[in-house]
Enzyme design. Sequence first.
Site, PDB file in Angstrom:
ATOM      1  N   ASP A  26       0.768  -1.149  -0.119  1.00  0.00           N
ATOM      2  CA  ASP A  26       0.120  -0.090   0.087  1.00  0.00           C
ATOM      3  C   ASP A  26       0.974   1.161   0.174  1.00  0.00           C
ATOM      4  N   LEU A  46      -0.310   4.114   1.090  1.00  0.00           N
ATOM      5  CA  LEU A  46      -0.671   4.784   2.179  1.00  0.00           C
ATOM      6  C   LEU A  46      -1.257   6.299   1.684  1.00  0.00           C
ATOM      7  N   CYS A  47      -1.600   6.432   0.288  1.00  0.00           N
ATOM      8  CA  CYS A  47      -2.262   7.888  -0.195  1.00  0.00           C
ATOM      9  C   CYS A  47      -3.557   7.770   0.554  1.00  0.00           C
ATOM     10  N   ASN A  48      -4.118   6.667   0.915  1.00  0.00           N
ATOM     11  CA  ASN A  48      -5.467   7.124   1.720  1.00  0.00           C
ATOM     12  C   ASN A  48      -5.688   5.959   2.920  1.00  0.00           C
ATOM     13  N   ILE A  53       1.921   0.606  -6.494  1.00  0.00           N
ATOM     14  CA  ILE A  53       1.927  -0.277  -7.628  1.00  0.00           C
ATOM     15  C   ILE A  53       2.179   0.211  -8.913  1.00  0.00           C
ATOM     16  N   PHE A  86      -6.900  -4.482  -4.398  1.00  0.00           N
ATOM     17  CA  PHE A  86      -7.829  -3.407  -4.182  1.00  0.00           C
ATOM     18  C   PHE A  86      -7.379  -1.985  -4.147  1.00  0.00           C
ATOM     19  N   SER A 118     -16.873  -2.869  -9.486  1.00  0.00           N
ATOM     20  CA  SER A 118     -17.955  -2.076  -8.777  1.00  0.00           C
ATOM     21  C   SER A 118     -19.219  -2.246  -9.695  1.00  0.00           C
ATOM     22  N   TYR A 171     -13.670   7.482 -12.782  1.00  0.00           N
ATOM     23  CA  TYR A 171     -13.557   6.217 -11.831  1.00  0.00           C
ATOM     24  C   TYR A 171     -14.254   5.131 -12.287  1.00  0.00           C
ATOM     25  N   LYS A 192     -12.762   1.015 -13.820  1.00  0.00           N
ATOM     26  CA  LYS A 192     -13.278  -0.280 -13.408  1.00  0.00           C
ATOM     27  C   LYS A 192     -13.661  -1.084 -14.790  1.00  0.00           C
ATOM     28  N   PHE A 208     -21.596  -3.607  -4.367  1.00  0.00           N
ATOM     29  CA  PHE A 208     -22.732  -2.727  -4.569  1.00  0.00           C
ATOM     30  C   PHE A 208     -22.154  -1.613  -3.522  1.00  0.00           C
ATOM     31  N   LEU A 222     -22.600   7.911   1.860  1.00  0.00           N
ATOM     32  CA  LEU A 222     -23.695   8.100   2.836  1.00  0.00           C
ATOM     33  C   LEU A 222     -23.358   7.561   4.207  1.00  0.00           C
TER      34      LEU A 222
HETATM   35  N1  LIG Z   1     -15.764   1.588  -1.154  1.00  0.00           N
HETATM   36  C1  LIG Z   1     -16.632   1.293  -1.977  1.00  0.00           C
HETATM   37  O1  LIG Z   1     -17.900   1.693  -1.648  1.00  0.00           O
HETATM   38  C2  LIG Z   1     -16.056   0.524  -3.177  1.00  0.00           C
HETATM   39  C3  LIG Z   1     -17.294   0.361  -4.075  1.00  0.00           C
HETATM   40  C4  LIG Z   1     -16.898  -0.567  -5.325  1.00  0.00           C
HETATM   41  C5  LIG Z   1     -15.639  -0.814  -5.478  1.00  0.00           C
HETATM   42  N2  LIG Z   1     -14.438  -0.356  -4.380  1.00  0.00           N
HETATM   43  C6  LIG Z   1     -13.240  -0.588  -4.945  1.00  0.00           C
HETATM   44  O2  LIG Z   1     -12.456  -1.299  -3.569  1.00  0.00           O
HETATM   45  C7  LIG Z   1     -11.208  -1.173  -3.692  1.00  0.00           C
HETATM   46  C8  LIG Z   1     -10.814  -0.663  -2.291  1.00  0.00           C
HETATM   47  O3  LIG Z   1     -11.875   0.446  -1.953  1.00  0.00           O
HETATM   48  P1  LIG Z   1     -11.800   1.128  -0.424  1.00  0.00           P
HETATM   49  O4  LIG Z   1     -13.156   1.570   0.010  1.00  0.00           O
HETATM   50  O5  LIG Z   1     -11.180   0.292   0.548  1.00  0.00           O
HETATM   51  O6  LIG Z   1     -11.034   2.333  -0.606  1.00  0.00           O
HETATM   52  P2  LIG Z   1      -9.431   2.722   0.179  1.00  0.00           P
HETATM   53  O7  LIG Z   1      -9.363   4.223  -0.315  1.00  0.00           O
HETATM   54  O8  LIG Z   1      -9.902   2.607   1.677  1.00  0.00           O
HETATM   55  O9  LIG Z   1      -8.529   1.771  -0.105  1.00  0.00           O
HETATM   56  C9  LIG Z   1      -7.603   1.838  -1.376  1.00  0.00           C
HETATM   57  C10 LIG Z   1      -6.055   1.512  -0.751  1.00  0.00           C
HETATM   58  O10 LIG Z   1      -5.365   1.413  -1.874  1.00  0.00           O
HETATM   59  C11 LIG Z   1      -4.098   2.322  -1.668  1.00  0.00           C
HETATM   60  N3  LIG Z   1      -3.685   2.794  -2.901  1.00  0.00           N
HETATM   61  C12 LIG Z   1      -4.070   3.710  -3.778  1.00  0.00           C
HETATM   62  N4  LIG Z   1      -3.515   3.893  -4.839  1.00  0.00           N
HETATM   63  C13 LIG Z   1      -2.384   3.179  -4.679  1.00  0.00           C
HETATM   64  C14 LIG Z   1      -1.211   2.895  -5.191  1.00  0.00           C
HETATM   65  N5  LIG Z   1      -1.063   3.293  -6.587  1.00  0.00           N
HETATM   66  N6  LIG Z   1      -0.118   1.874  -4.817  1.00  0.00           N
HETATM   67  C15 LIG Z   1      -0.352   1.419  -3.495  1.00  0.00           C
HETATM   68  N7  LIG Z   1      -1.599   1.422  -2.802  1.00  0.00           N
HETATM   69  C16 LIG Z   1      -2.276   2.303  -3.462  1.00  0.00           C
HETATM   70  C17 LIG Z   1      -4.694   3.459  -0.657  1.00  0.00           C
HETATM   71  O11 LIG Z   1      -3.576   3.987   0.292  1.00  0.00           O
HETATM   72  C18 LIG Z   1      -5.971   2.659   0.126  1.00  0.00           C
HETATM   73  O12 LIG Z   1      -5.126   2.252   1.501  1.00  0.00           O
HETATM   74  C19 LIG Z   1     -10.977   0.170  -4.793  1.00  0.00           C
HETATM   75  O13 LIG Z   1     -10.463  -0.702  -5.775  1.00  0.00           O
HETATM   76  C20 LIG Z   1     -12.331   0.632  -4.888  1.00  0.00           C
HETATM   77  O14 LIG Z   1     -12.511   1.283  -6.330  1.00  0.00           O
HETATM   78  C21 LIG Z   1     -14.965   0.312  -3.305  1.00  0.00           C
HETATM   79  C1  LIG Z   2     -22.339   8.656  -8.379  1.00  0.00           C
HETATM   80  C2  LIG Z   2     -21.227   8.004  -7.219  1.00  0.00           C
HETATM   81  O1  LIG Z   2     -20.946   8.656  -6.442  1.00  0.00           O
HETATM   82  N1  LIG Z   2     -21.437   6.525  -7.214  1.00  0.00           N
HETATM   83  C3  LIG Z   2     -20.288   6.048  -6.485  1.00  0.00           C
HETATM   84  C4  LIG Z   2     -21.153   5.954  -4.991  1.00  0.00           C
HETATM   85  O2  LIG Z   2     -22.098   5.229  -5.146  1.00  0.00           O
HETATM   86  P1  LIG Z   2     -23.603   5.584  -4.591  1.00  0.00           P
HETATM   87  O3  LIG Z   2     -23.720   6.983  -4.868  1.00  0.00           O
HETATM   88  O4  LIG Z   2     -24.361   4.503  -4.507  1.00  0.00           O
HETATM   89  O5  LIG Z   2     -22.892   5.682  -2.727  1.00  0.00           O
HETATM   90  P2  LIG Z   2     -23.208   6.968  -1.891  1.00  0.00           P
HETATM   91  O6  LIG Z   2     -22.888   6.356  -0.527  1.00  0.00           O
HETATM   92  O7  LIG Z   2     -22.330   7.964  -2.399  1.00  0.00           O
HETATM   93  O8  LIG Z   2     -24.819   7.338  -2.150  1.00  0.00           O
HETATM   94  C5  LIG Z   2     -25.676   6.453  -1.659  1.00  0.00           C
HETATM   95  C6  LIG Z   2     -27.082   7.039  -1.521  1.00  0.00           C
HETATM   96  O9  LIG Z   2     -27.183   8.154  -0.273  1.00  0.00           O
HETATM   97  C7  LIG Z   2     -27.183   9.437  -1.072  1.00  0.00           C
HETATM   98  N2  LIG Z   2     -26.351  10.376  -0.339  1.00  0.00           N
HETATM   99  C8  LIG Z   2     -25.067  10.054  -0.111  1.00  0.00           C
HETATM  100  C9  LIG Z   2     -24.030  10.912   0.453  1.00  0.00           C
HETATM  101  C10 LIG Z   2     -24.713  12.376   1.103  1.00  0.00           C
HETATM  102  O10 LIG Z   2     -24.135  13.010   1.948  1.00  0.00           O
HETATM  103  N3  LIG Z   2     -26.058  12.174   0.896  1.00  0.00           N
HETATM  104  C11 LIG Z   2     -26.832  11.427   0.400  1.00  0.00           C
HETATM  105  O11 LIG Z   2     -28.152  11.627   0.151  1.00  0.00           O
HETATM  106  C12 LIG Z   2     -26.760   9.193  -2.410  1.00  0.00           C
HETATM  107  O12 LIG Z   2     -27.698  10.342  -3.143  1.00  0.00           O
HETATM  108  C13 LIG Z   2     -27.456   7.959  -2.918  1.00  0.00           C
HETATM  109  O13 LIG Z   2     -28.681   7.838  -2.959  1.00  0.00           O
HETATM  110  O14 LIG Z   2     -20.161   5.075  -4.307  1.00  0.00           O
HETATM  111  C14 LIG Z   2     -19.653   3.916  -4.696  1.00  0.00           C
HETATM  112  C15 LIG Z   2     -18.790   3.284  -3.732  1.00  0.00           C
HETATM  113  O15 LIG Z   2     -17.679   4.213  -3.533  1.00  0.00           O
HETATM  114  C16 LIG Z   2     -19.154   3.916  -5.911  1.00  0.00           C
HETATM  115  O16 LIG Z   2     -18.762   2.715  -6.511  1.00  0.00           O
HETATM  116  C17 LIG Z   2     -20.063   4.732  -7.005  1.00  0.00           C
HETATM  117  O17 LIG Z   2     -19.344   4.550  -8.253  1.00  0.00           O
END
Ligand SMILES: NC(=O)c1ccc[n+]([C@@H]2O[C@H](COP(=O)([O-])OP(=O)(O)OC[C@H]3O[C@@H](n4cnc5c(N)ncnc54)[C@H](O)[C@@H]3O)[C@@H](O)[C@H]2O)c1
Ligand SMILES: CC(=O)N[C@H]1[C@@H](OP(=O)(O)OP(=O)(O)OC[C@H]2O[C@@H](n3ccc(=O)[nH]c3=O)[C@H](O)[C@@H]2O)O[C@H](CO)[C@@H](O)[C@@H]1O
Length: 351
Positions: A34, A36-38, A69, A90, A134, A159, A163, A188, A210
């Site tokens: 990782d 550690l950017c996030n 990476i 991830f 996603s 973004y 994917k 989801f 949310l």
């Molecule tokens: N959280 C969601 O709702 C959601 C939904 C659909 C898909 N995903 C996917 O799941 C994966 C993980 O998501 P998350 O919510 O845990 O996010 P996150 O930001 O918490 O985790 C991602 C991790 O990847 C690391 N990272 C980013 N770029 C990097 C690089 N170039 N080299 C090494 N490390 C790097 C960041 O430091 C972080 O620790 C992502 O691919 C994201 O697109 C997340």
């Molecule tokens: C358009 C968008 O951003 N889609 C991303 C979002 O999905 P998605 O938008 O479904 O997820 P969110 O958690 O951002 O939103 C869920 C629901 O809550 C509502 N909401 C959200 C935040 C808030 O402050 N107030 C509020 O009302 C939104 O309008 C939505 O109806 O997050 C997913 C997980 O990272 C990503 O895979 C999606 O690509």
Amino acid sequence: MAPPTVLVTGGAGYIGSHTVLEMLNAGYNVVCVDNLCNAYSSGTAKLPEALNRVQEITGKKVHFYRVDITDREQVRSVFQEHKIDMVAHFAALKAVGESCRIPLQYYHNNMTGTNVLLEAMADNNVFKFVYSSSATVYGEPQFLPVTEEHPVGNCTSPYGKTKYFTEEILKDLCKSDKRWAVVSLRYFNPVGAHPSGRIGEDPNGEPNNLMPYIAQVAVGRRDCLQVYGSDFPTKDGTGVRDYIHIVDLAEGHVKALDKLRNIAETGFFAYNLGTGVGYSVLEMVHAFQKASGRNINYKLVDRRSGDVATCYADASLAEKALGWKATRGVDEMCVDTWRWQSNNPNGYAIK
Ligand SMILES: NC(=O)c1ccc[n+]([C@@H]2O[C@H](COP(=O)([O-])OP(=O)(O)OC[C@H]3O[C@@H](n4cnc5c(N)ncnc54)[C@H](O)[C@@H]3O)[C@@H](O)[C@H]2O)c1
Ligand SMILES: CC(=O)N[C@H]1[C@@H](OP(=O)(O)OP(=O)(O)OC[C@H]2O[C@@H](n3ccc(=O)[nH]c3=O)[C@H](O)[C@@H]2O)O[C@H](CO)[C@@H](O)[C@@H]1O
């Protein structure tokens, strides 16, 4: 026979750390990279805080390397240091709005990073790959519930396109070389936290999503939740989504690794990871109030651009192919989120 070693990229992140925990509990060896950017790490610590706590909870060791990476040499050195059997990927940038502002950084980080990783895998004869995809690859749902047969590619953000494009690259790779076995997991809406309350979602800055926003209002870090849109054609006018408990999601990854480990079958497989149930924003607010005993102050405002009214999964293929099904309901999602947020009001940083 020694247990397989999984290289986990982005393992210090929200989903990565929860999945590392379940992999360790399932007996896999884990090597995490990782940049550690996030992810939070205190200056002096050897491990990012999330992984430090995963070690605490499981009593098992995590190998960690601070690696980007996109850096070919850094990635190769990890394959030289460890015999890697499979990869769970991830690492990515994932903020939808930010990706519209800085698309090139997203394409570089998410696409070049993945390509560098895949090349290093092939050079080291590693061909088993689990990818974090996603539901965003489906774009605006044309039918519900969304199955894996739903058209993909109609993505509404750079973004989402990273994917979709990556899945297309993986399909081409599997067609070109029959040694590749790829499982793309289409998440989801992951929410919640490990029941220990020690690891959870810790977004940088103002949460885009949310659940973390609601949790920060409940704990007093934010004043008021803005509800984006109350005129959708849904039960109460607010957006409906398929929220899935992070531990259900993590267990789905272990099932995917088990499938890749045990089968000779190769090729590209995509599975929805959802519950098949949709909840509205206001239903989530009420569920969280019940779970936390806190009032969630909210205001109905205009829709957020790009938001769809309703999206939820048909997750029956994952059940058939992986023997996996989500089991945790919305109350558990809220109770576990609240335990994490109330025990860690500022996330991992001890402020
Ligand atoms: N959280 C969601 O709702 C959601 C939904 C659909 C898909 N995903 C996917 O799941 C994966 C993980 O998501 P998350 O919510 O845990 O996010 P996150 O930001 O918490 O985790 C991602 C991790 O990847 C690391 N990272 C980013 N770029 C990097 C690089 N170039 N080299 C090494 N490390 C790097 C960041 O430091 C972080 O620790 C992502 O691919 C994201 O697109 C997340
Ligand atoms: C358009 C968008 O951003 N889609 C991303 C979002 O999905 P998605 O938008 O479904 O997820 P969110 O958690 O951002 O939103 C869920 C629901 O809550 C509502 N909401 C959200 C935040 C808030 O402050 N107030 C509020 O009302 C939104 O309008 C939505 O109806 O997050 C997913 C997980 O990272 C990503 O895979 C999606 O690509």
